[in-house]
Design a protein around this motif. Structure first.
Motif, PDB file in Angstrom:
ATOM      1  N   PRO A 182       5.338  10.195   8.770  1.00 38.11           N
ATOM      2  CA  PRO A 182       4.425   9.063   8.938  1.00 38.11           C
ATOM      3  C   PRO A 182       4.258   8.316   7.632  1.00 38.11           C
ATOM      4  O   PRO A 182       4.583   8.847   6.560  1.00 38.11           O
ATOM      5  N   ARG A 183       3.757   7.092   7.712  1.00 38.98           N
ATOM      6  CA  ARG A 183       3.518   6.327   6.483  1.00 38.98           C
ATOM      7  C   ARG A 183       2.523   7.057   5.592  1.00 38.98           C
ATOM      8  O   ARG A 183       2.715   7.174   4.398  1.00 38.98           O
ATOM      9  N   PHE A 184       1.436   7.556   6.202  1.00 38.51           N
ATOM     10  CA  PHE A 184       0.500   8.413   5.487  1.00 38.51           C
ATOM     11  C   PHE A 184       0.261   9.652   6.349  1.00 38.51           C
ATOM     12  O   PHE A 184       0.049   9.534   7.556  1.00 38.51           O
ATOM     13  N   ASN A 185       0.314  10.829   5.731  1.00 39.75           N
ATOM     14  CA  ASN A 185       0.226  12.051   6.528  1.00 39.75           C
ATOM     15  C   ASN A 185      -1.220  12.436   6.833  1.00 39.75           C
ATOM     16  O   ASN A 185      -2.160  11.753   6.437  1.00 39.75           O
ATOM     17  N   LEU A 188       0.830  -1.207   0.000  1.00 38.41           N
ATOM     18  CA  LEU A 188       0.000   0.000   0.000  1.00 38.41           C
ATOM     19  C   LEU A 188       0.867   1.261   0.000  1.00 38.41           C
ATOM     20  O   LEU A 188       1.613   1.519   0.942  1.00 38.41           O
ATOM     21  N   SER A 189       0.744   2.059  -1.061  1.00 38.00           N
ATOM     22  CA  SER A 189       1.552   3.279  -1.193  1.00 38.00           C
ATOM     23  C   SER A 189       0.704   4.542  -1.235  1.00 38.00           C
ATOM     24  O   SER A 189       1.238   5.644  -1.111  1.00 38.00           O
ATOM     25  N   ALA A 190      -0.604   4.402  -1.439  1.00 41.96           N
ATOM     26  CA  ALA A 190      -1.511   5.548  -1.437  1.00 41.96           C
ATOM     27  C   ALA A 190      -2.783   5.169  -0.700  1.00 41.96           C
ATOM     28  O   ALA A 190      -3.409   4.149  -1.020  1.00 41.96           O
ATOM     29  N   PHE A 191      -3.152   5.992   0.288  1.00 39.17           N
ATOM     30  CA  PHE A 191      -4.313   5.696   1.112  1.00 39.17           C
ATOM     31  C   PHE A 191      -4.993   7.009   1.470  1.00 39.17           C
ATOM     32  O   PHE A 191      -4.351   7.922   1.995  1.00 39.17           O
ATOM     33  N   ILE A 237      -7.978  13.768   7.321  1.00 41.08           N
ATOM     34  CA  ILE A 237      -8.717  14.960   7.750  1.00 41.08           C
ATOM     35  C   ILE A 237     -10.181  14.893   7.302  1.00 41.08           C
ATOM     36  O   ILE A 237     -10.536  14.153   6.399  1.00 41.08           O
ATOM     37  N   GLY A 238     -11.024  15.690   7.966  1.00 39.74           N
ATOM     38  CA  GLY A 238     -12.431  15.748   7.585  1.00 39.74           C
ATOM     39  C   GLY A 238     -13.280  14.644   8.190  1.00 39.74           C
ATOM     40  O   GLY A 238     -14.396  14.407   7.744  1.00 39.74           O
ATOM     41  N   ASN A 239     -12.738  13.948   9.207  1.00 40.99           N
ATOM     42  CA  ASN A 239     -13.489  12.931   9.948  1.00 40.99           C
ATOM     43  C   ASN A 239     -13.505  13.360  11.419  1.00 40.99           C
ATOM     44  O   ASN A 239     -12.507  13.204  12.125  1.00 40.99           O
ATOM     45  N   LYS A 240     -14.624  13.911  11.865  1.00 41.61           N
ATOM     46  CA  LYS A 240     -14.688  14.534  13.193  1.00 41.61           C
ATOM     47  C   LYS A 240     -14.372  13.570  14.328  1.00 41.61           C
ATOM     48  O   LYS A 240     -13.808  13.951  15.346  1.00 41.61           O
ATOM     49  N   GLY A 241     -14.740  12.298  14.166  1.00 39.87           N
ATOM     50  CA  GLY A 241     -14.536  11.335  15.255  1.00 39.87           C
ATOM     51  C   GLY A 241     -13.212  10.609  15.205  1.00 39.87           C
ATOM     52  O   GLY A 241     -12.938   9.741  16.033  1.00 39.87           O
ATOM     53  N   LEU A 242     -12.360  10.948  14.237  1.00 41.34           N
ATOM     54  CA  LEU A 242     -11.087  10.252  14.051  1.00 41.34           C
ATOM     55  C   LEU A 242      -9.998  10.960  14.854  1.00 41.34           C
ATOM     56  O   LEU A 242      -9.934  12.188  14.878  1.00 41.34           O
ATOM     57  N   TYR A 243      -9.108  10.184  15.487  1.00 44.08           N
ATOM     58  CA  TYR A 243      -8.050  10.800  16.279  1.00 44.08           C
ATOM     59  C   TYR A 243      -6.801   9.930  16.245  1.00 44.08           C
ATOM     60  O   TYR A 243      -6.816   8.792  15.789  1.00 44.08           O
ATOM     61  N   GLY A 244      -5.723  10.488  16.769  1.00 50.80           N
ATOM     62  CA  GLY A 244      -4.443   9.774  16.798  1.00 50.80           C
ATOM     63  C   GLY A 244      -3.471  10.349  15.791  1.00 50.80           C
ATOM     64  O   GLY A 244      -3.815  11.197  14.961  1.00 50.80           O
ATOM     65  N   TYR A 245      -2.229   9.882  15.885  1.00 48.45           N
ATOM     66  CA  TYR A 245      -1.186  10.334  14.972  1.00 48.45           C
ATOM     67  C   TYR A 245      -1.504   9.868  13.548  1.00 48.45           C
ATOM     68  O   TYR A 245      -1.976   8.758  13.376  1.00 48.45           O
ATOM     69  N   PRO A 246      -1.332  10.699  12.505  1.00 54.92           N
ATOM     70  CA  PRO A 246      -0.715  12.034  12.503  1.00 54.92           C
ATOM     71  C   PRO A 246      -1.691  13.198  12.711  1.00 54.92           C
ATOM     72  O   PRO A 246      -1.269  14.343  12.687  1.00 54.92           O
ATOM     73  N   LEU A 247      -2.991  12.928  12.887  1.00 56.55           N
ATOM     74  CA  LEU A 247      -3.942  14.011  13.119  1.00 56.55           C
ATOM     75  C   LEU A 247      -3.629  14.744  14.414  1.00 56.55           C
ATOM     76  O   LEU A 247      -3.761  15.958  14.497  1.00 56.55           O
ATOM     77  N   GLN A 248      -3.199  14.007  15.444  1.00 56.08           N
ATOM     78  CA  GLN A 248      -2.900  14.601  16.739  1.00 56.08           C
ATOM     79  C   GLN A 248      -1.810  15.652  16.607  1.00 56.08           C
ATOM     80  O   GLN A 248      -1.894  16.740  17.176  1.00 56.08           O
ATOM     81  N   GLU A 249      -0.773  15.342  15.826  1.00 57.45           N
ATOM     82  CA  GLU A 249       0.331  16.271  15.633  1.00 57.45           C
ATOM     83  C   GLU A 249      -0.148  17.517  14.901  1.00 57.45           C
ATOM     84  O   GLU A 249       0.230  18.640  15.244  1.00 57.45           O
ATOM     85  N   MET A 250      -1.007  17.326  13.913  1.00 59.28           N
ATOM     86  CA  MET A 250      -1.532  18.472  13.167  1.00 59.28           C
ATOM     87  C   MET A 250      -2.358  19.369  14.081  1.00 59.28           C
ATOM     88  O   MET A 250      -2.272  20.594  14.020  1.00 59.28           O
TER      89      MET A 250
END
Length: 278
Positions: A201-204, A175-178, A209-222
């Motif tokens: 990160p493997r995927f940045n 997997l290279s694009a996600f 982004i754009g998923n309100k209930g999603l959390y964790g790295y790399p969103l946390q860093e952003m």
């Protein structure tokens, strides 16, 4: 006489072989035929972009590397690529799509397709590219996608997918694009999808982004960077406001002193005029 019989026998075998080969070239694989037929039945085509997708063509969609179906690509008489992008298609994805067992690329992006991602996609063992982005797909991302070991690309952005991102997808070594951005996903981002490679990160964050209930790295860093910028902006605004207040106060004091000084001078003048001469 014996030689003549042998010759006739060999000629008969040769003709049978030619007949079978010709039949293979002129008749569709029954799995491909079922796949295409059911896919078309499940899709609504208000713009008539699939008007040539008819049963007569499904029985013979390929001739070697030549395809008789718009949006389909053939390889050795089998369907190996379907690209039906931006055609205003509606409806749903047929589970019988899994019958196209030679399929390596499926692109149905930029349509109005709804419903779920059928778990039967797991049987497309040669699939390398899956692009279902910019549709109206709902439900959860099926973890069975992880059984498509050759997947290089999974693009599901801009749908209405919910639930968690399956942990199993992080095990797809190729997997290279996600991209699952702009959905309704929740939960923690799987560790194997956000593993660092050096300082990256493997995927940045743009993949999530754009998923309100999603959390964790790399969103946390952003989010931390965003909060840092917000704090700096607040401090900057505070400092700016403070300096502006000081400037206004200083200007006010200066004006008051000048007015007061002017009044004192005027009073002294009046006093000097009223005093008698000696």
């Amino acid at each position: 006489m014996v030689r003549s019989h042998r010759f006739s026998y060999r000629l008969l075998l040769l003709l049978l072989l030619i007949f079978k080969t010709t039949r293979r070239l002129t008749t569709a694989d029954p799995n491909d035929e079922a796949c295409l037929k059911n896919l078309r039945q499940n899709l609504e085509d208000p713009a008539s972009n699939l008007r040539n997708w008819t049963n007569s063509v499904f029985s013979n969609p390929c001739s070697g590397f030549t395809s008789y179906l718009p949006g389909a690509t053939c390889n050795n008489g089998r369907i190996y690529k379907l690209s039906l992008t931006n055609l205003s298609l509606r409806g749903s994805i047929s589970p019988f799509l899994s019958n196209c067992t030679n399929l390596q690329s499926l692109d149905l992006s930029s349509n109005q397709i709804s419903g779920i991602i059928p778990p039967e996609i797991q049987f497309l063992v040669n699939l390398a590219v899956l692009n279902l982005s910019s549709n109206q797909l709902s439900g959860e991302i099926t973890p069975q996608l992880a059984l498509c070991a050759y997947l290089n690309v999974i693009d599901l952005h801009d749908n209405q997918l919910s639930g968690q991102i399956p942990q199993q997808l992080g095990l797809l070594a190729r997997l290279s694009a996600f991209d699952v951005s702009n959905n309704k996903l929740s939960g923690q981002i799987p560790t194997y999808l956000s593993n660092r490679t050096g300082n990256f990160p493997r995927f940045n964050a743009s993949s999530f982004i754009g998923n309100k209930g999603l959390y964790g790295y790399p969103l946390q860093e952003m989010m931390m960077k965003s909060k840092g910028l917000s704090v700096m902006a607040i401090v900057g605004i505070g400092l700016g406001s403070g300096i502006a207040s000081l400037m206004i106060s200083f200007t006010g004091v200066c004006l008051w002193l000048r007015i007061t000084e002017k009044k004192i001078v005027e009073e002294e003048g009046k006093i000097s005029q009223s005093m008698p001469d000696y």
